[in-house]
Design an enzyme around this catalytic site. Structure first.
Site, PDB file in Angstrom:
ATOM      1  N   ALA A   1       0.856  -1.183   0.000  1.00 56.47           N
ATOM      2  CA  ALA A   1       0.000   0.000   0.000  1.00 56.47           C
ATOM      3  C   ALA A   1       0.892   1.231   0.000  1.00 56.47           C
ATOM      4  CB  ALA A   1      -0.900   0.014   1.232  1.00 56.47           C
ATOM      5  N   MET A   2       0.294   2.376  -0.345  1.00 57.05           N
ATOM      6  CA  MET A   2       1.066   3.622  -0.416  1.00 57.05           C
ATOM      7  C   MET A   2       0.259   4.759   0.172  1.00 57.05           C
ATOM      8  SD  MET A   2       3.787   5.231  -1.257  1.00 57.05           S
ATOM      9  CE  MET A   2       3.895   6.968  -0.834  1.00 57.05           C
ATOM     10  N   GLU A   3       0.921   5.496   1.081  1.00 54.34           N
ATOM     11  CA  GLU A   3       0.228   6.471   1.931  1.00 54.34           C
ATOM     12  C   GLU A   3       0.003   7.826   1.272  1.00 54.34           C
ATOM     13  OE1 GLU A   3       3.314   5.180   2.458  1.00 54.34           O
ATOM     14  OE2 GLU A   3       4.699   6.686   3.217  1.00 54.34           O
TER      15      GLU A   3
ATOM     16  N   GLU B   1      -1.100   2.690   7.042  1.00 59.14           N
ATOM     17  CA  GLU B   1      -1.168   3.809   6.086  1.00 59.14           C
ATOM     18  C   GLU B   1      -1.842   5.023   6.718  1.00 59.14           C
ATOM     19  OE1 GLU B   1       0.671   3.361   3.532  1.00 59.14           O
ATOM     20  OE2 GLU B   1       0.888   1.220   3.936  1.00 59.14           O
TER      21      GLU B   1
HETATM   22 ZN    ZN Z   1       4.690   2.701   5.428  1.00 58.66          ZN
END
Ligand code: ZN
Length: 914
Positions: free
Chosen positions: A324-326, A360
């Site tokens: 995942a990417m914040e 995240e």
């Molecule tokens: Zn992270």
């Protein structure tokens, strides 16, 4: 970011792939993400100056842009064409010129820039002459006359490709229910790939405001970091204009365009929260939405600062390189990390989603609101989010006992950090790609472990207040590690930087040896723990001398337990004992990042008072440390194997994870002839617990016990090769196929794993079909990975061939190869396949996927294979970034070393079980 495959994978998966030491194995999943390769970037930078402060035009630093021109605001307009896989863009960057200059330098790569002009407050627009420097990923704009200090507007037009490499602005595809293929466009910019989507000052401390407009097909939806400010139709297109962002870094910008559907939004305080998925998957969003909501309000309370964005969207993307990417307000996920069916998923699969979502969300403040100044600070960003994910999930589901299962993560860090080829948590980073090797177990797991140790040492409330102080002081700006220590130290009124330095800037960790002197004095000695003898005692690996160790000691005397806390700063310390002491436990509570080795008399006393009187984490550490010390040759192998017999009444899944993983390790290093004896040994150890737990949950049973049941059954059927278990698994799987509710969801993964382990071509075809038609991302993954767990070579060959045929997503294929490398029946085959197809894999797999695939070599634990592996990597001159390859090879050496050193003893011991 979060790594793609669960770093705290379920035990089932661990055993399925037959991995190495509890966590040495996990490392193959833990290394890095998407990072730009600076193909010809110079490796030297001018010495003796801090480039961050350099404001001279034409600076020589190849990695840091000159600072005489600073962006304030980007007005971005992008028009993606999903069918042609291209996009057109225009941007106006408002910037401040700090000193007269006729040159502007910014980042861009793989963009076709067609025009650039600049306008001041007065006077006509001035055209720039453009020059691209592909090796440095820069665009130089020069003007015929100098620009005076002040505010300017730079306008550029450009176009680019929606690539298939899962970075920058890229294309993801999926099939609908009728089998028709659809495309969508998504972004992944961390660390340095925003420059692939629009020319920009692509460094974390060039924070600016972003105002994005997406021009899209009217049938599609668009999501970016902020709320939609307006939506209009023009020229047959939908023009979606988004509100201004807060001041933030380029790597956090995101835009997603496609046939995606949102859930109904829920309000958390002032924030509207939604999840997005491709059509047909929205019903899998409920669980993710629940933890997203819970963690969002948890963090608002913990940080004492409202959520910094104006809304929060979480999006599941079918092709996604990391977990995942914040991106602020538009967090992107791979599907398995966000979408899940609460009723059919195992506890481990639910925990994975909860962890990643909380992680995240934690970044929205720590990382997004306050951002590292440069990539050397990446570890703190990730370690902190990992630590906070535990706090949030623990608060949400206390019955999950999240800090107990954190022991497995800490153990993963212990394994890698026990190598000579480990690294300090933080190290100087010049090129961003130097930070590649930071996306690993040392950053996430060791980093989070030492933060937990510090939190426990100074107290949770003081720690929280220090974090609040840090966030308030640096909001909308950038900060370094030391800024956090300063805030924590100020609130704690303690010298935190001095305490933390050894844990952050020294590689490795201490082993504390506890011995008795004269019967009434405890002597504690600290030394660095490593699995292998120092390869070069004099020169290359100067061993750090000491750490400042916050030690919690429990002495039981006269039937009463007494706890004392102390800070060990010397190589040797002594502690007086009461005359009537009965037992001694070091690392009470289990938060310390060190191992303990008890002298035999101390260990006997501890065991004789009953290990059931120890807390879960204390039992976990006892067996985990004993196993590590045994692998390092500091404890007789037979003593360890005897010790495991004391755990037959154990009912904690984490403690069992250590035991079973040590058995998997043995499975990898023994010879084929010894396998039946090992299987009998495993059946003896796990059998009582398997029999006691049975196949079906009892009323009132905890989630954790349910998961343990699944994991033990899986181990008994595979490692134990128990025919009765295998027969029952086949029966139950048939029942499950007729009625999905017939079997507890925690047992299903074990059934699949056992049936793959014993399966033939018919079963293979069945599981392959289940993979293709899976109803949930977790089921899809389960059946996909089952294709690596068969024994017949012809079947494994089929799986291998499919990893490079385009049939399996490149986000998954390298992990599948790695899983076959970890299958003792397929490892030779998989290794030969890797050697033959290396070029192709190098070409089609995402870079970090290739690196993780290579982690599978730790399983090739025979002297012949080890030689071959070393020769391959040496002659090909393969560099996996940082010390990654060195670490894999050292882990492989540890396995072969145990085989060579203890093989005969082990064989004799196991013979008794035949
Ligand atoms: Zn992270």
């Amino acid at each position: 970011m979060t790594e793609p495959v669960g770093r705290r994978q379920t035990l089932q998966a661990l055993i399925k792939h037959v991995r190495f030491l509890l966590a040495i194995a996990l490392t193959q999943f833990f290394s890095s993400w998407l990072y730009t390769s600076f193909a010809q970037a110079p490796t030297e930078r001018p010495k003796g100056e801090d480039m961050n402060q350099d404001s001279t035009p034409g600076t020589l630093d190849p990695y840091r842009l000159p600072r005489h021109v600073v962006p304030i605001r980007y007005d971005l307009r992008l028009e993606p064409d999903l069918t042609a896989a291209r996009f057109a863009g225009q941007e106006t960057i408002t910037l401040t010129v700090l000193q007269p200059t006729s040159e502007i330098v910014l980042n861009a790569i793989e963009l076709d820039i067609t025009s650039a002009q600049i306008e001041g407050n007065s006077g006509p627009a001035r055209q720039a002459t453009m020059a691209l420097d592909a090796s440095l990923e820069r665009c130089h704009l020069t003007f015929t006359a100098p620009l005076s200090p002040g505010t300017w507007k730079l306008t550029m037009t450009f176009c680019g490709t929606l690539n298939d490499k899962l970075r920058g602005f890229y294309r993801s595809t999926y099939k609908d229910e009728r089998g028709a293929t659809h495309s969508m466009a998504a972004t992944q910019f961390e660390a340095t790939d925003a420059r692939r989507a629009f020319p920009c000052w692509d460094e974390p401390d060039f924070k600016a405001v972003f105002a994005t407009t997406l021009v899209i097909d009217p049938t599609l939806s668009a999501v970016s970091n902020t709320m939609i400010a307006s939506e209009t139709l023009a020229g047959g297109k939908k023009v979606v204009r988004f509100a201004d962002t807060i001041k933030m870094s380029t790597y956090l910008v995101a835009f997603i365009v496609g046939r995606i559907e949102p859930t109904e939004s829920v309000m958390i305080g002032q924030t509207a929260l939604r999840l997005w998925a491709i059509p047909g998957k929205g019903h899998l969003a409920r669980f993710g939405q629940d933890i997203a909501a819970a963690s969002l309000s948890f963090f608002e309370n913990y940080y004492g600062i409202p959520y910094p964005g104006d809304k929060l969207d979480l999006l599941a993307i079918p092709d996604f390189a990391s977990g995942a990417m914040e991106n602020l307000g538009a967090i992107t996920y791979r599907e398995t990390a966000l979408l899940v069916d609460q009723h059919s998923a195992s506890h481990g699969e639910l925990e994975r989603v909860a962890d990643v979502v909380a992680h995240e969300n934690a970044h929205m403040w720590f990382g997004d609101l306050v951002t590292m100044s440069w990539w050397n600070g990446l570890w703190l960003n990730e370690a902190f989010a990992t630590f906070m994910e535990m706090l949030a999930v623990d608060a949400w589901k206390p019955e999950w006992k999240r800090w107990d299962s954190f022991g497995v993560s800490r153990a993963a860090a212990f394994s890698v950090d026990g190598l000579w080829s480990t690294r300090p948590i933080e190290y100087p980073v010049q090129a961003p790609k130097d930070a590649d090797a930071m996306f690993d177990v040392l950053t996430y797991e060791k980093g989070a472990s030492v933060l937990r140790m510090l939190e426990q040492h100074i107290g949770p409330t003081v720690f929280r207040d220090g974090v609040r102080d840090y966030l308030r002081a640096h909001a909308y700006g950038n900060a370094d590690t030391n800024d956090l220590w300063v805030s924590l130290g100020k609130i704690a009124k303690q010298p935190v930087p001095e305490l933390m330095d050894g844990w952050i800037f020294q590689p490795g960790y201490p082993l504390i040896t506890a011995e008795l002197r004269e019967g009434l004095e405890l002597v504690l000695t600290q030394q660095r723990f490593t699995y292998l003898p120092n390869p070069s005692p004099l020169a290359l690996h100067p061993s750090p001398v000491t750490w400042q160790i916050p030690l919690q000691l429990r002495v039981t005397a006269g039937g009463k337990a007494n706890t004392s806390r102390m800070l060990l700063t010397e190589k040797e310390s002594t502690v007086p004992l009461p005359r009537d002491w009965e037992s001694i436990l070091l690392n009470e509570g289990g938060h310390g990042f060190y191992r303990v080795r008890y002298a035999p008399d101390l260990l006997d006393r501890l065991l004789n008072t009953g290990i059931d009187r120890l807390a879960v984490t204390e039992r976990f550490n006892l067996i985990n440390d004993a196993w590590a010390i045994t692998a390092a040759g500091l404890m007789p192998f037979t003593d360890y194997l005897d010790l495991t017999a004391r755990f037959t009444a154990e009912r904690d899944k984490n403690v069992w994870a250590v035991l079973l993983d040590s058995f998997s390790f043995l499975n990898r290093i023994i010879t084929v002839e010894d396998r039946p004896a090992l299987e009998a040994f495993v059946r003896g150890r796990a059998g009582p617990a398997v029999a006691a737990l049975g196949w079906a949950p009892r009323s009132g049973e905890s989630e954790l016990t349910k998961q343990l049941r699944g994991e033990l059954i899986g181990a008994q059927g595979k490692l134990g090769n128990d025919p009765a278990i295998q027969r029952r698994a086949a029966e139950l799987y048939r029942a499950y196929r007729n009625d999905a509710k017939a079997v507890d969801p925690n047992v299903v993964p074990a059934l699949v794993a056992i049936l793959a382990h014993t399966g033939d071509a018919t079963r293979y075809d069945e599981f392959n079909e289940r993979f293709r038609t899976a109803a949930t991302p977790q089921e899809e993954r389960r059946y996909l990975f089952s294709l690596a767990a068969f024994q017949p070579k012809a079947l494994l060959e089929r799986t291998l061939a499919r990893t490079i045929s385009g049939e399996i997503r490149t986000q998954d294929a390298p992990f599948l190869v790695s899983a076959i490398l970890g299958n003792v029946y397929g490892r030779e085959l998989a290794w030969a396949f890797v050697k033959t197809n290396w070029e192709k894999m190098d070409q089609i797999f995402p870079k970090q996927g290739l690196r993780r695939m290579c982690g599978g070599i730790v399983s090739l634990a025979t002297p012949e294979l080890e030689r071959d592996v070393r020769e391959f990597f040496t002659t090909r001159k393969i560099d996996l970034g940082g010390k990654t390859l060195e670490q894999y090879l050292e882990q492989l050496r540890i396995g072969v070393n145990v085989r060579e050193r203890d093989g005969i003893v082990l064989r004799q011991y196991l013979q008794a079980f035949r």
